[in-house]
Design a protein around this motif. Sequence first.
Motif, PDB file in Angstrom:
ATOM      1  N   ALA A  85      -9.380  49.964   7.499  1.00  0.00           N
ATOM      2  CA  ALA A  85      -8.117  48.680   7.935  1.00  0.00           C
ATOM      3  C   ALA A  85      -7.467  47.731   6.644  1.00  0.00           C
ATOM      4  CB  ALA A  85      -9.044  47.818   9.169  1.00  0.00           C
ATOM      5  N   PHE A  86      -8.308  48.270   6.059  1.00  0.00           N
ATOM      6  CA  PHE A  86      -7.705  47.147   4.669  1.00  0.00           C
ATOM      7  C   PHE A  86      -6.399  47.389   4.675  1.00  0.00           C
ATOM      8  CE2 PHE A  86     -12.262  45.918   3.255  1.00  0.00           C
ATOM      9  CZ  PHE A  86     -11.767  44.862   3.395  1.00  0.00           C
ATOM     10  N   GLU A  87      -6.043  48.599   4.067  1.00  0.00           N
ATOM     11  CA  GLU A  87      -4.605  48.851   4.018  1.00  0.00           C
ATOM     12  C   GLU A  87      -3.567  48.466   4.712  1.00  0.00           C
ATOM     13  OE1 GLU A  87      -5.674  53.374   3.289  1.00  0.00           O
ATOM     14  OE2 GLU A  87      -7.006  53.256   2.220  1.00  0.00           O
ATOM     15  N   GLY A  88      -4.118  48.276   5.899  1.00  0.00           N
ATOM     16  CA  GLY A  88      -2.901  48.360   7.645  1.00  0.00           C
ATOM     17  C   GLY A  88      -2.933  47.156   7.080  1.00  0.00           C
ATOM     18  N   ASN A  89      -2.096  47.193   8.808  1.00  0.00           N
ATOM     19  CA  ASN A  89      -1.010  45.220   8.801  1.00  0.00           C
ATOM     20  C   ASN A  89      -2.511  45.651  10.730  1.00  0.00           C
ATOM     21  OD1 ASN A  89      -0.309  43.826  10.154  1.00  0.00           O
ATOM     22  ND2 ASN A  89       1.272  44.265  10.523  1.00  0.00           N
ATOM     23  N   PRO A  90      -3.389  44.313   9.896  1.00  0.00           N
ATOM     24  CA  PRO A  90      -4.013  44.155  11.643  1.00  0.00           C
ATOM     25  C   PRO A  90      -2.974  43.741  13.339  1.00  0.00           C
ATOM     26  CG  PRO A  90      -4.221  42.713   9.854  1.00  0.00           C
ATOM     27  CD  PRO A  90      -3.559  43.577   9.631  1.00  0.00           C
ATOM     28  N   ASP A  91      -1.729  43.264  12.591  1.00  0.00           N
ATOM     29  CA  ASP A  91      -1.157  43.204  14.240  1.00  0.00           C
ATOM     30  C   ASP A  91       0.364  44.058  14.023  1.00  0.00           C
ATOM     31  OD1 ASP A  91      -2.137  40.661  14.136  1.00  0.00           O
ATOM     32  OD2 ASP A  91      -1.341  39.651  12.608  1.00  0.00           O
ATOM     33  N   ALA A 128      -6.006  50.959  12.210  1.00  0.00           N
ATOM     34  CA  ALA A 128      -7.681  50.445  12.440  1.00  0.00           C
ATOM     35  C   ALA A 128      -7.486  49.577  12.309  1.00  0.00           C
ATOM     36  CB  ALA A 128      -9.235  51.812  11.091  1.00  0.00           C
ATOM     37  N   ALA A 129      -6.578  48.863  11.723  1.00  0.00           N
ATOM     38  CA  ALA A 129      -6.512  47.355  11.184  1.00  0.00           C
ATOM     39  C   ALA A 129      -5.947  46.827  13.108  1.00  0.00           C
ATOM     40  CB  ALA A 129      -5.812  47.113  10.559  1.00  0.00           C
ATOM     41  N   SER A 130      -5.356  46.893  13.797  1.00  0.00           N
ATOM     42  CA  SER A 130      -5.268  46.271  14.900  1.00  0.00           C
ATOM     43  C   SER A 130      -6.526  46.420  16.093  1.00  0.00           C
ATOM     44  CB  SER A 130      -3.890  46.938  15.141  1.00  0.00           C
ATOM     45  OG  SER A 130      -2.836  46.437  14.666  1.00  0.00           O
ATOM     46  N   PHE A 131      -6.862  47.650  15.843  1.00  0.00           N
ATOM     47  CA  PHE A 131      -8.003  47.472  16.568  1.00  0.00           C
ATOM     48  C   PHE A 131      -8.969  46.981  16.329  1.00  0.00           C
ATOM     49  CE2 PHE A 131     -12.197  50.158  16.499  1.00  0.00           C
ATOM     50  CZ  PHE A 131     -12.925  49.925  18.251  1.00  0.00           C
ATOM     51  N   GLN A 132      -9.319  46.768  15.052  1.00  0.00           N
ATOM     52  CA  GLN A 132     -10.468  46.415  14.568  1.00  0.00           C
ATOM     53  C   GLN A 132     -10.333  44.653  15.050  1.00  0.00           C
ATOM     54  OE1 GLN A 132     -12.864  46.457  10.107  1.00  0.00           O
ATOM     55  NE2 GLN A 132     -10.926  45.288   9.568  1.00  0.00           N
ATOM     56  N   LYS A 133      -9.555  44.222  14.380  1.00  0.00           N
ATOM     57  CA  LYS A 133      -9.417  42.980  14.348  1.00  0.00           C
ATOM     58  C   LYS A 133      -9.639  42.527  16.121  1.00  0.00           C
ATOM     59  CE  LYS A 133      -5.030  39.686  15.329  1.00  0.00           C
ATOM     60  NZ  LYS A 133      -4.103  40.180  15.461  1.00  0.00           N
ATOM     61  N   ILE A 134      -8.961  43.592  17.389  1.00  0.00           N
ATOM     62  CA  ILE A 134      -9.012  43.135  18.705  1.00  0.00           C
ATOM     63  C   ILE A 134     -10.600  43.550  18.893  1.00  0.00           C
ATOM     64  CG2 ILE A 134      -8.863  43.513  21.161  1.00  0.00           C
ATOM     65  CD1 ILE A 134      -6.386  41.865  19.952  1.00  0.00           C
ATOM     66  N   ALA A 135     -11.490  44.286  18.747  1.00  0.00           N
ATOM     67  CA  ALA A 135     -12.035  44.802  19.139  1.00  0.00           C
ATOM     68  C   ALA A 135     -13.339  43.465  18.633  1.00  0.00           C
ATOM     69  CB  ALA A 135     -13.242  46.109  18.378  1.00  0.00           C
ATOM     70  N   ILE A 172     -27.538  37.391  14.452  1.00  0.00           N
ATOM     71  CA  ILE A 172     -26.678  38.582  14.701  1.00  0.00           C
ATOM     72  C   ILE A 172     -27.824  39.396  14.611  1.00  0.00           C
ATOM     73  CG2 ILE A 172     -24.440  39.403  14.706  1.00  0.00           C
ATOM     74  CD1 ILE A 172     -23.808  37.135  15.570  1.00  0.00           C
ATOM     75  N   GLY A 173     -27.567  40.500  15.906  1.00  0.00           N
ATOM     76  CA  GLY A 173     -29.108  41.686  15.291  1.00  0.00           C
ATOM     77  C   GLY A 173     -28.095  43.502  15.422  1.00  0.00           C
ATOM     78  N   GLY A 174     -27.930  44.162  14.776  1.00  0.00           N
ATOM     79  CA  GLY A 174     -27.188  45.166  14.833  1.00  0.00           C
ATOM     80  C   GLY A 174     -26.520  45.461  13.900  1.00  0.00           C
ATOM     81  N   GLY A 175     -26.168  46.876  13.525  1.00  0.00           N
ATOM     82  CA  GLY A 175     -25.702  46.891  12.382  1.00  0.00           C
ATOM     83  C   GLY A 175     -23.817  46.846  12.974  1.00  0.00           C
ATOM     84  N   VAL A 176     -23.555  46.527  13.738  1.00  0.00           N
ATOM     85  CA  VAL A 176     -21.831  45.940  13.904  1.00  0.00           C
ATOM     86  C   VAL A 176     -21.965  44.615  13.152  1.00  0.00           C
ATOM     87  CG1 VAL A 176     -19.941  45.590  14.889  1.00  0.00           C
ATOM     88  CG2 VAL A 176     -21.482  46.921  15.625  1.00  0.00           C
ATOM     89  N   ALA A 177     -23.349  43.841  12.896  1.00  0.00           N
ATOM     90  CA  ALA A 177     -23.244  42.584  11.996  1.00  0.00           C
ATOM     91  C   ALA A 177     -22.946  42.871  10.901  1.00  0.00           C
ATOM     92  CB  ALA A 177     -24.618  42.614  12.122  1.00  0.00           C
ATOM     93  N   ALA A 178     -22.625  44.265  10.066  1.00  0.00           N
ATOM     94  CA  ALA A 178     -22.630  44.515   8.937  1.00  0.00           C
ATOM     95  C   ALA A 178     -20.996  44.234   8.613  1.00  0.00           C
ATOM     96  CB  ALA A 178     -22.557  45.861   8.839  1.00  0.00           C
ATOM     97  N   SER A 179     -19.761  44.441  10.105  1.00  0.00           N
ATOM     98  CA  SER A 179     -18.492  44.494   9.257  1.00  0.00           C
ATOM     99  C   SER A 179     -17.974  42.626   8.936  1.00  0.00           C
ATOM    100  CB  SER A 179     -18.171  44.049  11.634  1.00  0.00           C
ATOM    101  OG  SER A 179     -16.954  43.035  11.229  1.00  0.00           O
ATOM    102  N   SER A 180     -17.448  42.918   8.173  1.00  0.00           N
ATOM    103  CA  SER A 180     -16.571  41.962   7.809  1.00  0.00           C
ATOM    104  C   SER A 180     -15.886  41.175   8.340  1.00  0.00           C
ATOM    105  CB  SER A 180     -16.540  42.108   5.890  1.00  0.00           C
ATOM    106  OG  SER A 180     -15.321  43.041   5.793  1.00  0.00           O
ATOM    107  N   GLU A 181     -15.342  41.494   9.116  1.00  0.00           N
ATOM    108  CA  GLU A 181     -14.144  41.098   9.745  1.00  0.00           C
ATOM    109  C   GLU A 181     -15.023  40.376  10.521  1.00  0.00           C
ATOM    110  OE1 GLU A 181     -11.295  40.796   9.834  1.00  0.00           O
ATOM    111  OE2 GLU A 181     -10.617  39.937  11.998  1.00  0.00           O
TER     112      GLU A 181
END
Length: 360
Positions: free
Chosen positions: A204-210, A266-273, A295-304
Amino acid sequence: MMKVLGIETSCDETAAAVVEDGKRLLSNVVASSMDLHVQYGGVVPEIAARSHIEAIIPVIDEALRQAGCSWEEIDGIAVTQGAGLGGSLLIGVLTARTLAIVHKKPLYAINHVEGHLYANFITELGENLKRQNPTYKLPTSQPEFPFLGLIVSGGHTQIAHFRGHFDYELLGRTTDDAVGEAFDKVAKILGLPYPGGPSIAKKAFEGNPDAFQFPKAKMPNKYDFSFSGLKTAVLRAAQQLCGKSHDFPSFELSKLLSEAQKADIAASFQKIAVETVVDKVVLAYEQLRPKSVIIGGGVAASSELRRQLAERLPISIEYTDIKLCTDNGAMIAALGCYKAMLKQAEADPYTLDIAPNLTM
Ligand code: KG4
Ligand code: ZN
């Protein structure tokens, strides 16, 4: 002083840890069978269960050794009863029952999802562990009641309001996929490695979230989540980009998509999820005005996720070390400590059964 041994085997991690007084981490040992599952793109239950059988005793021995404590010093055993994979849970529960009988210790049955939140109560490292592994980044203070607890992992997406220990209300949960599961499935479509969360974040770092406007599900209960529509929207967008119809198999798509297209998806999906999750947290925060959000759980690692929460919540969140966000025995031991300290019901070591579908 209350020392509890926690045992966790709900999925692919065989884990054990010792926690003192619900806040001091004396040891934390995790053996993962992840390497064996990668080639299948997800956890294979039979392989996970067999790996638990091999790992459980060495992992528990190592947790006691690392904590520098003998069985005499252990005041109780806490074990994940559910939710999770039946075969995996059985190994942990049967081991804990046996050890409770042999060593004459009280046994506590733990709800895995509640456990994830209790990782945030660990604020100190024991002297032994500090010497062996000083790299843990722990919260500076324990959560304050009432708090809002968000559990986001590969198997769970739930939000709850805690007035006190063992006094909470579940506000909402996913009606289909967990958020981490959605990351894993989208990663599969894009041909990115499992687990999907980190690999999507990287792409997602390389992509456009919009670049794509993916939908957010509208739910009858405003705190519930749904991610299956989002996952399907990603699939349709990928098929369209490749000039293929709805019945074109998803596993063929990654070969046809360019790296730039994958990054934009990846970037657009991550943003909305992530926005879907953060919307509910903000809504609950405004309605309930809790003192803390945890926050608990593995997704807590998400920097977004961390970025969006910091941007939209008026209070800051203290995250625990990623080693305590993903499945571990410490969170189970921490919750076990509170069960013991607050005189909650003990489990019967002769009859305790697994509960694969246990909910909060
Ligand atoms: O808590 P966990 O280790 O296992 C379960 O109990 O499910 O969570 C694993 C999940 C996986 O679905 C993985 O894709 C997700 O956490 N995950 C992330 C990130 N790191 C891990 N999701 C989004 N962004 C991340 N950086
Ligand atoms: Zn978990």
